[in-house]
Structure formats: structure tokens, C-alpha cells
Design a protein around this motif. Structure first.
Motif, PDB file in Angstrom:
ATOM      1  N   SER A  56       0.843  -1.198   0.000  1.00  0.00           N
ATOM      2  CA  SER A  56       0.000   0.000   0.000  1.00  0.00           C
ATOM      3  C   SER A  56       0.873   1.241   0.000  1.00  0.00           C
ATOM      4  N   GLY A  57       0.535   2.177  -0.858  1.00  0.00           N
ATOM      5  CA  GLY A  57       1.302   3.412  -0.955  1.00  0.00           C
ATOM      6  C   GLY A  57       0.408   4.604  -1.248  1.00  0.00           C
ATOM      7  N   ILE A  58       0.836   5.773  -0.769  1.00  0.00           N
ATOM      8  CA  ILE A  58       0.114   7.022  -1.019  1.00  0.00           C
ATOM      9  C   ILE A  58       1.056   7.952  -1.771  1.00  0.00           C
ATOM     10  N   ILE A  59       0.663   8.356  -2.956  1.00  0.00           N
ATOM     11  CA  ILE A  59       1.528   9.167  -3.816  1.00  0.00           C
ATOM     12  C   ILE A  59       0.954  10.569  -3.960  1.00  0.00           C
ATOM     13  N   ASN A  60       1.796  11.568  -3.702  1.00  0.00           N
ATOM     14  CA  ASN A  60       1.425  12.955  -3.961  1.00  0.00           C
ATOM     15  C   ASN A  60       1.591  13.200  -5.459  1.00  0.00           C
ATOM     16  N   LEU A  61       0.498  13.448  -6.146  1.00  0.00           N
ATOM     17  CA  LEU A  61       0.542  13.573  -7.603  1.00  0.00           C
ATOM     18  C   LEU A  61       1.216  14.856  -8.073  1.00  0.00           C
ATOM     19  N   LYS A  62       1.390  15.803  -7.182  1.00  0.00           N
ATOM     20  CA  LYS A  62       2.032  17.062  -7.563  1.00  0.00           C
ATOM     21  C   LYS A  62       3.553  16.984  -7.420  1.00  0.00           C
ATOM     22  N   THR A  63       4.009  16.217  -6.423  1.00  0.00           N
ATOM     23  CA  THR A  63       5.456  16.095  -6.193  1.00  0.00           C
ATOM     24  C   THR A  63       6.004  14.739  -6.624  1.00  0.00           C
ATOM     25  N   HIS A  64       5.096  13.811  -6.965  1.00  0.00           N
ATOM     26  CA  HIS A  64       5.467  12.451  -7.379  1.00  0.00           C
ATOM     27  C   HIS A  64       6.209  11.712  -6.268  1.00  0.00           C
ATOM     28  N   LYS A  65       5.809  11.956  -5.029  1.00  0.00           N
ATOM     29  CA  LYS A  65       6.457  11.317  -3.884  1.00  0.00           C
ATOM     30  C   LYS A  65       5.526  10.330  -3.189  1.00  0.00           C
ATOM     31  N   LEU A  66       6.120   9.214  -2.760  1.00  0.00           N
ATOM     32  CA  LEU A  66       5.418   8.266  -1.901  1.00  0.00           C
ATOM     33  C   LEU A  66       5.465   8.819  -0.480  1.00  0.00           C
ATOM     34  N   LEU A  67       4.323   9.190   0.058  1.00  0.00           N
ATOM     35  CA  LEU A  67       4.290   9.853   1.354  1.00  0.00           C
ATOM     36  C   LEU A  67       4.648   8.920   2.503  1.00  0.00           C
ATOM     37  N   ASN A  68       4.424   7.627   2.338  1.00  0.00           N
ATOM     38  CA  ASN A  68       4.724   6.684   3.421  1.00  0.00           C
ATOM     39  C   ASN A  68       6.058   5.959   3.220  1.00  0.00           C
ATOM     40  N   TRP A  69       6.913   6.512   2.356  1.00  0.00           N
ATOM     41  CA  TRP A  69       8.251   5.945   2.146  1.00  0.00           C
ATOM     42  C   TRP A  69       9.208   6.489   3.204  1.00  0.00           C
ATOM     43  N   LYS A  70      10.075   5.628   3.735  1.00  0.00           N
ATOM     44  CA  LYS A  70      11.052   6.037   4.739  1.00  0.00           C
ATOM     45  C   LYS A  70      12.447   6.074   4.122  1.00  0.00           C
ATOM     46  N   SER A  71      13.247   7.039   4.553  1.00  0.00           N
ATOM     47  CA  SER A  71      14.579   7.208   3.964  1.00  0.00           C
ATOM     48  C   SER A  71      15.453   5.975   4.152  1.00  0.00           C
ATOM     49  N   GLU A  72      15.221   5.228   5.249  1.00  0.00           N
ATOM     50  CA  GLU A  72      16.047   4.037   5.483  1.00  0.00           C
ATOM     51  C   GLU A  72      15.792   2.926   4.465  1.00  0.00           C
ATOM     52  N   TYR A  73      14.697   3.028   3.713  1.00  0.00           N
ATOM     53  CA  TYR A  73      14.461   2.045   2.657  1.00  0.00           C
ATOM     54  C   TYR A  73      15.478   2.200   1.530  1.00  0.00           C
ATOM     55  N   GLY A  74      16.014   3.411   1.382  1.00  0.00           N
ATOM     56  CA  GLY A  74      16.999   3.661   0.337  1.00  0.00           C
ATOM     57  C   GLY A  74      16.379   3.845  -1.037  1.00  0.00           C
ATOM     58  N   ASP A  75      17.234   3.746  -2.062  1.00  0.00           N
ATOM     59  CA  ASP A  75      16.790   3.848  -3.456  1.00  0.00           C
ATOM     60  C   ASP A  75      16.455   2.443  -3.952  1.00  0.00           C
ATOM     61  N   LEU A  76      15.210   2.228  -4.328  1.00  0.00           N
ATOM     62  CA  LEU A  76      14.791   0.892  -4.738  1.00  0.00           C
ATOM     63  C   LEU A  76      13.967   0.934  -6.019  1.00  0.00           C
ATOM     64  N   TYR A  77      13.974  -0.200  -6.689  1.00  0.00           N
ATOM     65  CA  TYR A  77      13.155  -0.369  -7.891  1.00  0.00           C
ATOM     66  C   TYR A  77      12.106  -1.432  -7.593  1.00  0.00           C
ATOM     67  N   LEU A  78      10.852  -1.044  -7.681  1.00  0.00           N
ATOM     68  CA  LEU A  78       9.746  -1.970  -7.446  1.00  0.00           C
ATOM     69  C   LEU A  78       9.161  -2.408  -8.779  1.00  0.00           C
ATOM     70  N   GLN A  79       9.056  -3.710  -8.941  1.00  0.00           N
ATOM     71  CA  GLN A  79       8.388  -4.256 -10.121  1.00  0.00           C
ATOM     72  C   GLN A  79       7.380  -5.292  -9.652  1.00  0.00           C
ATOM     73  N   ALA A  80       6.137  -5.147 -10.086  1.00  0.00           N
ATOM     74  CA  ALA A  80       5.094  -6.077  -9.664  1.00  0.00           C
ATOM     75  C   ALA A  80       4.134  -6.346 -10.812  1.00  0.00           C
ATOM     76  N   LYS A  81       3.872  -7.620 -11.051  1.00  0.00           N
ATOM     77  CA  LYS A  81       2.843  -7.986 -12.016  1.00  0.00           C
ATOM     78  C   LYS A  81       1.528  -8.068 -11.252  1.00  0.00           C
ATOM     79  N   VAL A  82       0.686  -7.084 -11.461  1.00  0.00           N
ATOM     80  CA  VAL A  82      -0.529  -6.925 -10.665  1.00  0.00           C
ATOM     81  C   VAL A  82      -1.775  -7.358 -11.430  1.00  0.00           C
TER      82      VAL A  82
END
Length: 206
Positions: A56-82
């Protein structure tokens, strides 16, 4: 209902009215992955934004940011076949739900645009910014064939695939084990050997 739009919203410009996007989908280990430049594929206890098998994620459409992302997660690439197992909500500036899709991925808005509704692919920086967010996002998936309603149904049909019972052949199981980090392979190996030895001891006692 697969698609819903709030009464009075269809006549407005969603690009201006929609401020947030909420995304939910079952995180299936067979069809989803997080990767980074250093560790390769991450595993179950390190899946950011995944709880009880659901991403589950919440994205600010104006800044293109995941609001519930934490800096300790680092830079990641998510790929999911949904495919059609996800649920997507558009919210206005007051966080009121104005549109819903419980169907295929709205790839006009969620990267990548060429994935035909099957995949979600996000390049996420440690501050939550999604690098590959489309420069000219399209909200057409939320409008086409949507039912106009006075109130959006905000329920989510959760299908945590991680809890599903799965059976594997020996070769499939070994292939999965070999994908684990070395230290986990060693721990699993020790446990298997201990179980075998315990079985021999029980036979000797009989």
C-alpha cells in the motif's frame, strides 16, 4: 463495481482536482520484487510498504512522492505484475476520495505507460520521489466506463497471496533456496541436517 467516479467530478479536469493516489495490491513473491544496486533482490522481511501480503502506498501527484516511504528504505526499484488484482483511489486536496479503480493497473498514470495494465514499475529514491513518473500523466483509465456515484465504495478486497498454500517440486524448492542469501542457505541446511539426524536417532531407539 470496477470503476467509480464521484458525482460532479467527471466534468472537471482530474489533472487539477486529483492531488493524491492511493495504491493497494497483493504482493506476490513470484511476481513482485524490490531490487537495488547493491543487494539485488530483497526478501520477505525487507519488503517496504508490504503488510500481511498487501502493498500500500500514497503518492502525492504534484510532487510524485510516496508519502509513506522512509529514507532508510533507500533507493529501490519496485516491479510487480498486478494485472486486475489492484485497487486505486484518487483523492482531492482535502483527501476526499473522488475516483476508484478495482481492475487493471491504470498505466496512463502509474509507470510504465507501455505495460498495458499488467505491471507497476517504480524507481523510488530514498526521499520517496518516483523518478520514472510520467511527465504527462493520463487519467483516462479513471474516466472510461466508470459509474458515477454519490459516494465511492472505499472497501478493498484483500487477497494476501503470501498466505496461500503453495506446493513445489524438489527442483523448484531448491531453485528458491539457492536465491536466498548464503547465511540463510547455511541455516536452512543445518536445520535440515539436524532433522535428518533426529530421524535416525528415533529409528535406532526403536
Amino acid at each position: 463495481m470496477a470503476k467509480q467516479i464521484l458525482l460532479g467530478i467527471r466534468e472537471q479536469n482530474l489533472n487539477e482536482v486529483a492531488h493524491y493516489l492511493m495504491v493497494y495490491f497483493p504482493y506476490d513473491e513470484e511476481m513482485s520484487s524490490y531490487t537495488d544496486a547493491w543487494m539485488g533482490e530483497l526478501y520477505e522481511n525487507k519488503y517496504p510498504l508490504v503488510s500481511k501480503g498487501m502493498w500500500s502506498g500514497i503518492i502525492n501527484l504534484k510532487t510524485h512522492k510516496l508519502l509513506n516511504w522512509k529514507s532508510e528504505y533507500g533507493d529501490l526499484y519496485l516491479q510487480a505484475k498486478v494485472c486486475d488484482s489492484g485497487t486505486y483511489f484518487l483523492l482531492d486536496k482535502d483527501k476526499k476520495v473522488i475516483c476508484k479503480i478495482a481492475d487493471y493497473v491504470p498505466n496512463g498514470l502509474i509507470p510504465e505507460t507501455t505495460d498495458c495494465g499488467d505491471y507497476i514499475r517504480l524507481r523510488i529514491n530514498n526521499d520517496g520521489t518516483i523518478e520514472n513518473w510520467p511527465e504527462e500523466p493520463s487519467f483516462s483509465d479513471f474516466l472510461e466506463d466508470a459509474d458515477t456515484v454519490e459516494k465511492i465504495d472505499t472497501s478493498i478486497e484483500e487477497e494476501p497471496i503470501l498466505d496461500a498454500k503453495m506446493e513445489f517440486t524438489y527442483s523448484q524448492l531448491m531453485a528458491k533456496l539457492l536465491r536466498l542469501p548464503k547465511f540463510l542457505q547455511m541455516e536452512i541446511g543445518k536445520t535440515l541436517i539436524a532433522n535428518v539426524l533426529e530421524g535416525f536417532e528415533e529409528e535406532e531407539e526403536e
